[in-house]
Scaffold this active site. Structure first.
Site, mmCIF file in Angstrom:
data_model
loop_
_atom_site.group_PDB
_atom_site.id
_atom_site.type_symbol
_atom_site.label_atom_id
_atom_site.label_comp_id
_atom_site.label_asym_id
_atom_site.label_seq_id
_atom_site.Cartn_x
_atom_site.Cartn_y
_atom_site.Cartn_z
ATOM 1 N N GLY A 15 0.828 -1.199 0.000
ATOM 2 C CA GLY A 15 0.000 0.000 0.000
ATOM 3 C C GLY A 15 0.859 1.245 0.000
ATOM 4 O O GLY A 15 1.581 1.502 0.966
ATOM 5 N N SER A 16 0.786 2.001 -1.085
ATOM 6 C CA SER A 16 1.621 3.195 -1.242
ATOM 7 C C SER A 16 0.796 4.468 -1.206
ATOM 8 O O SER A 16 1.162 5.470 -1.817
ATOM 9 C CB SER A 16 2.397 3.116 -2.561
ATOM 10 N N GLY A 17 -0.336 4.424 -0.502
ATOM 11 C CA GLY A 17 -1.114 5.635 -0.277
ATOM 12 C C GLY A 17 -0.455 6.486 0.794
ATOM 13 O O GLY A 17 0.712 6.287 1.150
ATOM 14 N N GLY A 20 0.238 4.336 4.237
ATOM 15 C CA GLY A 20 1.178 3.262 3.955
ATOM 16 C C GLY A 20 2.581 3.793 3.700
ATOM 17 O O GLY A 20 3.576 3.208 4.156
ATOM 18 N N LYS A 121 -8.610 0.171 8.941
ATOM 19 C CA LYS A 121 -9.624 0.636 9.882
ATOM 20 C C LYS A 121 -11.039 0.426 9.349
ATOM 21 O O LYS A 121 -12.009 0.894 9.942
ATOM 22 C CB LYS A 121 -9.385 2.115 10.215
ATOM 23 N N LYS A 207 -14.224 4.820 15.928
ATOM 24 C CA LYS A 207 -14.039 6.270 16.015
ATOM 25 C C LYS A 207 -14.298 6.906 14.655
ATOM 26 O O LYS A 207 -14.692 8.074 14.575
ATOM 27 C CB LYS A 207 -12.657 6.613 16.566
ATOM 28 N N ARG A 270 -10.406 13.176 8.355
ATOM 29 C CA ARG A 270 -10.964 13.365 7.003
ATOM 30 C C ARG A 270 -12.449 13.038 6.974
ATOM 31 O O ARG A 270 -13.211 13.655 6.232
ATOM 32 C CB ARG A 270 -10.198 12.487 6.014
ATOM 33 N N LYS A 299 -9.983 6.247 -0.321
ATOM 34 C CA LYS A 299 -11.266 5.658 0.055
ATOM 35 C C LYS A 299 -11.365 5.648 1.577
ATOM 36 O O LYS A 299 -10.541 5.036 2.244
ATOM 37 C CB LYS A 299 -11.396 4.230 -0.494
#
Length: 352
Positions: A15-17, A20, A121, A207, A270, A299
């Site tokens: 995961g390169s978001g 990540g 999450k 949360k 966010r 997302k």
């Protein structure tokens, strides 16, 4: 090999978001300094253009901007199986909706003694059994490996500037010492271990649901007094939900993954920004449309988790026992007026 002749542990990040990549920066620092770990961190990125940018320019401008440089010992690849081959620690940071396909993709190449650390999450709802399936349970069932989960109040933009942050690692396996060393960078990132992995995960997921309530209030023009009430009442509802469905002890909620992440998410997350925009659009824009407009391809689990929580409360006929979660869903998905969040808060206070 390390100084004792033992093979150093390889570390891979999927995961390169935004999150990540900042976690890859953290572990790359540890891998560079500790002989316990192989100095190279493998990072999986789906797009070849991003792979080339990371390897040639050592940046990820789409998610972290131009100013954030990546350590040169992060090596990106677009081959997910190559990323995890021979890796001892695999950090899973893909969007939650891609969890199952990702697990299927890495299973043939994953070492049998690998430890998978989830950053996810998002929630998954099993309609047949009317229960929420934590990511750690799905990972363990699919891969048969040791699992951990890292959650905490971590704004990725601040982490990209090397500002201090903390997190909780849910883990009850045999590699706690290695995990603590891998994720600790003095002055930048600190972690504590907690044995209740599902409790840690659920704090991270719930949360996000509560963040919508804070966003509704902001969209209505309310300030910090109202948000303080949302934080306190959200904590109470999250604690009861975790106890009822997962027998989680309250000690988990006092960790960074609980109270720490709840406060941060409801003040600056966010999801609350998206919920604010939802209210300001007067319900004329769907969540996925707002997400596409505002989140630069990310997302968010927040509004999706609210749907799953509603499903489990309906399935167990206990919606009225969790009025805040019920109202969050009613505003976001059933056309209830945003102002009903204030009524809900008042009623919860009067019930105490």
């Amino acid at each position: 090999k390390d100084s004792d002749g033992m093979s150093a542990f390889r570390v891979a990040v999927l995961g390169s978001g935004s999150f990540g990549t900042v976690i890859a920066r953290i572990v790359a620092n540890s891998c560079k300094k500790s002989p316990r770990f192989d100095s190279t961190v493998q990072l999986y990125a789906r797009r070849q253009a991003l792979v080339d940018e990371i390897n040639e320019n050592h940046t990820n401008t789409q998610y972290l901007g131009d100013a954030c440089s990546l350590p040169t010992n992060i090596v990106a690849t677009s081959c997910i199986r190559q990323t995890v081959t021979d890796a001892k620690f695999v950090i899973l940071g893909v969007p939650s909706e891609f969890l199952e396909t990702t697990l299927d993709a890495i299973r043939p190449s994953l070492a049998p003694d690998a430890v998978v650390v989830s950053l996810l999450k998002g929630l998954h709802f099993d309609e047949k059994r009317a229960r929420i399936v934590p990511a750690s349970e799905m990972i363990a069932a699919k891969l048969g490996c040791e699992v951990a989960a890292l959650m905490g109040p971590n704004i990725y933009t601040e982490m990209a500037r090397d500002e201090f942050a903390e997190a909780t690692i849910g883990h009850n396996g045999s590699h706690g010492t290695e995990l603590k060393e891998l994720f600790t960078v003095p002055g930048r990132f600190a972690v504590r271990l907690h044995p209740d992995i599902v409790g840690v995960e659920m704090c991270g997921a719930l949360k996000n649901v509560a963040s919508l309530a804070a966003g509704y209030c902001e969209g209505l023009g309310y300030g910090m007094n109202v948000k303080a009430a949302v934080i306190r009442l959200s904590y109470e509802e999250i604690q009861r939900f975790c106890k009822r469905f997962f027998n989680t002890e309250e000690s988990v909620l006092l960790e960074a993954c609980g109270m720490g992440d709840l406060i941060l998410t409801l003040l600056a997350g966010r999801g609350q920004k998206l919920a604010c925009a939802f209210v300001q659009a007067d319900g004329t824009k769907d969540w996925d449309v707002l997400e596409d407009e505002m989140m630069s391809g990310m997302k968010l689990p927040d509004w999706r988790n609210a749907m799953y929580i509603h499903q489990i409360l309906q399935a167990h006929d206990c919606e009225n026992e969790f009025p805040l979660f019920k109202t969050i869903h009613a505003i976001g998905f059933e056309g209830a007026p945003a102002e009903s969040i204030i009524t809900c808060l008042e009623e919860k206070i009067n019930m105490e």
